[in-house]
Design an enzyme around this catalytic site. Structure first.
Site, mmCIF file in Angstrom:
data_model
loop_
_atom_site.group_PDB
_atom_site.id
_atom_site.type_symbol
_atom_site.label_atom_id
_atom_site.label_comp_id
_atom_site.label_asym_id
_atom_site.label_seq_id
_atom_site.Cartn_x
_atom_site.Cartn_y
_atom_site.Cartn_z
ATOM 1 N N TYR A 1 0.976 -1.220 0.203
ATOM 2 C CA TYR A 1 0.216 0.023 -0.073
ATOM 3 C C TYR A 1 0.903 1.245 0.046
ATOM 4 O O TYR A 1 1.834 1.285 0.879
ATOM 5 C CB TYR A 1 -0.838 0.153 1.370
ATOM 6 C CG TYR A 1 -1.478 1.527 1.357
ATOM 7 C CD1 TYR A 1 -2.715 1.754 0.880
ATOM 8 C CD2 TYR A 1 -0.605 2.454 2.322
ATOM 9 C CE1 TYR A 1 -3.405 2.953 1.013
ATOM 10 C CE2 TYR A 1 -1.407 3.634 2.218
ATOM 11 C CZ TYR A 1 -2.786 3.961 1.704
ATOM 12 O OH TYR A 1 -3.294 5.184 2.003
ATOM 13 N N GLU B 1 -3.763 7.270 -3.432
ATOM 14 C CA GLU B 1 -3.475 6.045 -2.791
ATOM 15 C C GLU B 1 -3.294 5.009 -4.209
ATOM 16 O O GLU B 1 -3.916 5.099 -5.228
ATOM 17 C CB GLU B 1 -4.619 5.512 -2.028
ATOM 18 C CG GLU B 1 -4.798 6.536 -0.877
ATOM 19 C CD GLU B 1 -5.983 6.011 0.265
ATOM 20 O OE1 GLU B 1 -6.644 5.098 -0.318
ATOM 21 O OE2 GLU B 1 -5.987 6.344 1.351
#
Length: 380
Positions: A101, A189
């Site tokens: 991530y 993101e």
């Protein structure tokens, strides 16, 4: 403004972040043709603003063009967590050995951006933050210096990223921060950032949310705005100048001011109800805007009751009351029960002006409890 995955990936790719070959299509036949051009195994992905698309049936792997056609037929037109799927992304499947991530968002408590990397990619980052916060390495960014190279490296190594991959991940994080800063983003993101067998990285998903107030200086992104909407509700709310988010509950909520609306949502949940939407009509709302807001909320089929919560500062309560009366004239019968709470400027005049087709309440808790009861909850 929240971009779709395919839009965010285009922005990321233009900035140099590796992304899979992909095409966005609106028909199953077009999905087959796209899969033929891409070749090999592809992922067919619903383009809607919801999390957990895979678990909800919104992402399918297809080994060939015919399977891609079949997958697109099943996904297009489906209702995915309340969102109607009108487009799918046909994308080259990534052969990966690990998932990470990488993200940059605004930490409002610190008043700064925060850059984050986690070795637990591919799952909801909020769950990781709650269950295993140590799995997320992060650093707050001083806006006077931006994200410096050594800070980016520290975050990447802090997430225990393998050395052969660390350089590429550091580059992605740095680019993501530059995009966040230059494009007036709220969130940027990649989850997951997939690690390939040769140590390279590919953005298999993308989130990019832009500050609405900055769109006037982000012309390229502003052009994507119409396509970023998924349904008529969101498009109409934007045209009217409302801040609107559709939710899964059955209690419609309208207020003037984001804080007031959020408080109302929290109280609805506290007293056993489930909010159907967030709708902020803003300050100084006139009768025409109030009417448009009511009509929008009444049209959402999930709604079983509506609470209109107004604090009269700039907004005059008697003007809001007139807007409610005008909106209700369009209905022979009230579509759903409506509870109105008016407090502030001209509140007494507003309550006197309101039609007897609505219920009124002076206290916020009283108003919320009654609205939840009318929706089928216990209001306790």
């Amino acid at each position: 403004m929240r971009l779709h995955e395919y839009q965010a990936k285009q922005v990321f790719a233009d900035a140099g972040i590796p992304t899979p070959s992909s095409e966005v299509v609106e028909t199953a036949d077009a999905a087959r043709e796209a899969a033929e051009r891409i070749g090999g195994t592809v992922a067919v992905k619903a383009q809607v603003h919801v999390g957990g698309r895979g678990k909800a049936g919104g992402i399918e792997l297809a080994d060939d063009a015919d399977e891609a056609h079949e997958a697109a037929e099943g996904i297009l037109g489906m209702d995915l967590k309340g969102k109607h799927v009108e487009k799918v992304l046909v994308e080259e499947a990534v052969d990966f050995v690990d998932e990470l991530y990488v993200g940059v968002t605004t930490d409002r408590g610190e008043g700064r951006a925060v850059a984050m990397v986690s070795s637990e990619g591919g799952v909801n980052i909020e769950e990781v933050a709650e269950e295993n916060p140590d799995a997320i390495a992060r650093t707050h960014v001083d806006p006077a210096y931006d994200l410096r190279p050594f800070e980016a490296r520290e975050v990447v190594y802090g997430a225990n990223v393998d050395r052969e991959t660390a350089r590429d991940v550091t580059g992605v994080l740095s680019t993501l921060y530059e995009l966040w800063d230059e494009r007036d983003a709220d969130d940027a993101e990649i989850n997951p950032l997939m690690v390939t067998e040769d140590g390279g990285v590919v953005a298999a998903d993308a989130v990019f949310n832009i500050d609405d107030s900055a769109l006037y200086r982000q012309e390229e992104l502003a052009e994507m705005e119409d396509e970023a909407f998924e349904d008529d509700f969101e498009a109409r709310a934007s045209d009217a100048g409302f801040d609107y988010v559709r939710l899964d509950g059955n209690v419609g909520i309208i207020g003037n001011g984001a804080g007031l609306v959020m408080t109302t949502l929290d109280l609805v949940d506290h007293f056993g109800g489930s909010p159907a939407n967030f709708l902020d009509i803003g300050g100084g709302a006139d009768a025409e805007r109030v009417q448009a807001a009511l009509e929008l909320v009444f049209e959402y089929e999930n709604v079983d009751s509506v609470l209109f919560n107004v604090f009269g500062g700039i907004t005059r309560c008697d003007e809001v009351a007139q807007g409610i009366n005008d909106a209700l004239e369009a209905f022979d019968e009230l579509p759903e029960p409506l509870v109105v709470r008016l407090t502030g400027t001209n509140e007494e005049e507003g309550r006197e002006l309101l039609t007897d087709r609505v219920e009124t309440a002076e206290g916020l808790e009283e108003a919320v409890k009654r609205t939840v009861e009318l929706s089928g909850g216990d209001g306790e």
